[in-house]
Each structure stands twice: as C-alpha cells, then as structure tokens.
Enzyme design. Structure first.
Site, PDB file in Angstrom:
ATOM      1  N   SER A 185      70.053  43.907  58.850  1.00  0.00           N
ATOM      2  CA  SER A 185      70.498  45.048  57.944  1.00  0.00           C
ATOM      3  C   SER A 185      71.978  44.845  56.983  1.00  0.00           C
ATOM      4  O   SER A 185      72.410  44.345  55.587  1.00  0.00           O
ATOM      5  CB  SER A 185      70.287  45.897  57.659  1.00  0.00           C
ATOM      6  OG  SER A 185      69.064  45.915  58.214  1.00  0.00           O
ATOM      7  N   HIS A 237      74.932  49.167  55.930  1.00  0.00           N
ATOM      8  CA  HIS A 237      74.553  48.786  55.087  1.00  0.00           C
ATOM      9  C   HIS A 237      75.590  48.214  53.831  1.00  0.00           C
ATOM     10  O   HIS A 237      76.091  47.044  53.179  1.00  0.00           O
ATOM     11  CB  HIS A 237      73.327  49.456  54.789  1.00  0.00           C
ATOM     12  CG  HIS A 237      71.947  49.896  54.414  1.00  0.00           C
ATOM     13  ND1 HIS A 237      71.143  50.121  55.110  1.00  0.00           N
ATOM     14  CD2 HIS A 237      71.906  48.502  56.414  1.00  0.00           C
ATOM     15  CE1 HIS A 237      70.134  49.862  55.142  1.00  0.00           C
ATOM     16  NE2 HIS A 237      70.255  48.803  56.080  1.00  0.00           N
TER      17      HIS A 237
END
Length: 328
Positions: A185, A237
């Site tokens: 991610s 992230h």
C-alpha cells in the site's frame, strides 16, 4: 487500497480517451507529436506476478494443517492442504499467521532497529496478510500502475514504486513499534502521490485539469480515510504518498510545448525545454526528499519513537470509536 481511473485530456487534440493522447504543435513546418502510449508496460505486470508468487510461497511455508493440528475451528479451506488459511478469528483476510509473515520479512521495529534487519523495510512491501489484502492492492496497481508506466517508462515508475514503499515503511516504523506491518500500500500511495505532483508540475499542457485534479484528490482522500480504521497501517500510506509526491516533481516532468511553438524548434529539441517553475519544483523536491530520507533513517536507527514528538499523530492511523479500540 482502492482507487479509480483518472482521465486526462490532451493539450490540443485527443485521439484516444484516457491516458493515451497526442499533443501537437506547429513548429517551423514540423507537425510535432507526443504520445503517452510510447512505452510497453511490463514492469507492473511483473510486480503483480511476483507478489502472487511470493504469497503462494508464504502459504506453503505457513502450512496451516501442521501448525494448527487439533485446534478447534481448524484451518479455512482445508481442501487446499498446506495452502489452507489460518482460522478466521486469527486472520480474517484469508491468509497466513503473523508469525509466518514475521519469519518471511514483515516490518517489525525491534528487528529493524536492534536486530540489524534493515532489509525488512523492503521485504515487507512484497508480503500480504491475505488473499483479500493481495487482491485489493494488485487491482489498484493494475488501474494506476500500467497506465503510468505506459506514459513514463519502467525505470521512473519502478524507482517511484520502490522508494515510495521504503518511505512508507520508514514512517510506519517510526510510529508503529508494537506490531508487524506488511503490504504494497505504501508503494501504491506513492504512485498516487506521483500522479498528483505530475499533474501539478505539467499543469499547462492539460485540458480538463480542474476535473482531473478533483478526481485524483477524491481518490486519495477516500483511500487515506480508510486508513483510520483499526489494523490498517495508515502511516505506511502517508509515508509512501509523501515520498511519491516529491518523486513526481523529480521524475515525471514533461517538456512544455508552448516553448517549442514560440521558438519554432523541431521535435528533437523537446527533451530539455522546461519552465522556470518546473525547475524550481525539481530543486525543492530533490532537497526535501534527501532531507526526508536522511532525517527519517537517522531517527529510525537511533531507536526514536515519533509518537513522543507528535502526541496527536496516532490519530492519523486509527481513530477510536464506540465500536473499536486502537490500543491493540
């Protein structure tokens, strides 16, 4: 991580919809064409294949029937044999145990800082907690990675993907020091960040730029909002996004065709014609990227806990509610 398609318009004439466009400029009798689809995407498909193969190897090593022999509830999808999944109460994403992930290279602060295992900053990018986790990330990579590679080539996209993943791992390690973390991610958010900075840096050559910017910001905001749920590493992230955002200003600049029109130059003079604003953005982004990695790595290997320097930052990764707690 979920995301959608971002449609960008051509500067003067759009032959193909989406990312495949041609730009034209009258330059001293030359009909100058610039095509976004000049590269064949092979790196992104290879990354996807590598992630799938690694997940299969992880499940082979996990061998749930052997490790959970006699445990009530047992393994999920037992017909898969040693590839069957851990009990759902342990891993609801249909995947291996946390101990297997740790053994295979998951990000774990103590091992990185005190165990001289800095390689985990990279290996964790290629591991996934389960089938659901793997599918979500790989589908996202298909939607955003292939088209970006077609525009800019495998080198720039590959560097963006890898460095963004490392940047995400680094920020995750600075803030999350009591659990393990895995997944691509951070690298995917880096690609999204690079798409945003590429749009801003090359603003003048796009039509429908406001709509494209709005769409991209909505996609990024939704994905970051999902990160405040428990058990989601939003620091990876954020770290990946910030790294990719800076890399976009460095690696994804485009020549500005207005310069060619004004100076009546042929197509072979396109490659070095950037605006002063683009040059400034390149310099600032390069300096900030160097500072970010230098400060981050120094703090990490000194064993510092970033939560002590930012008492509210933990809310960026998990917001407690009446339905869940962030302590675990």
């Amino acid at each position: 991580m979920g995301n959608g398609d971002l449609e960008r318009g051509g500067a003067t004439k759009n032959r193909n919809q989406g990312y495949s466009q041609s730009y034209y400029a009258a330059a001293g009798g030359y009909d100058v064409e610039y095509s976004d689809s000049q590269w064949t995407s092979w790196l992104v498909p290879m990354i996807i294949v590598a992630n799938v193969v690694i997940f299969i190897v992880i499940m082979l090593v996990n061998n749930c029937p052997k490790e959970n022999n006699g445990v009530q509830g047992g393994c999920v999808a037992k017909f898969l044999g040693r590839f069957s999944f851990q009990p759902l109460r342990e891993n609801p994403l249909f995947g291996p145990s946390s101990s297997t992930l740790e053994k295979m290279g998951a990000l774990e602060w103590n091992k990185v800082v005190h165990g001289n295992e800095a390689w985990r900053l990279i290996t964790c990018i290629w591991l996934h907690a389960g089938v659901i986790h793997l599918l979500a990330n790989m589908l996202s990579l298909v939607f955003i990675g292939i088209r970006l590679e077609q525009q800019f080539g495998f080198v720039r996209v590959g560097v963006t993907y890898l460095l963004s993943g490392i940047g995400g791992s680094m920020l995750s390690c600075l803030f999350i020091q009591r659990s393990i973390s895995v997944g691509a991610s951070g690298a995917l958010f880096g690609v999204l960040g690079a798409m945003l900075s590429e749009l801003l840096a090359n603003w003048t050559i796009y039509t429908n730029k406001v709509a494209a910017l709005f769409t991209l910001l909505v996609i990024i905001s939704i994905n970051l909002a999902v990160g405040i749920l428990p058990h989601v590493d939003n620091f990876a992230h954020i770290g990946g996004f910030l790294t990719g955002f800076l890399l976009g200003f460095i690696l994804l600049l485009r020549p500005q065709f207005g310069w060619v029109e004004r100076h009546r130059l042929p197509a072979n003079n396109l490659k070095s014609k950037y605006t002063a604003c683009q040059v400034i953005l390149w310099i600032v982004a390069t300096v900030l990227l160097i500072v970010w990695f230098t400060v981050g790595l120094v703090m990490l290997f000194k064993g510092e806990n970033a939560n002590e320097k930012c008492s509210w930052c933990h809310y960026l990764s998990c917001v407690p509610t009446s339905r869940w707690s962030c302590n675990n």
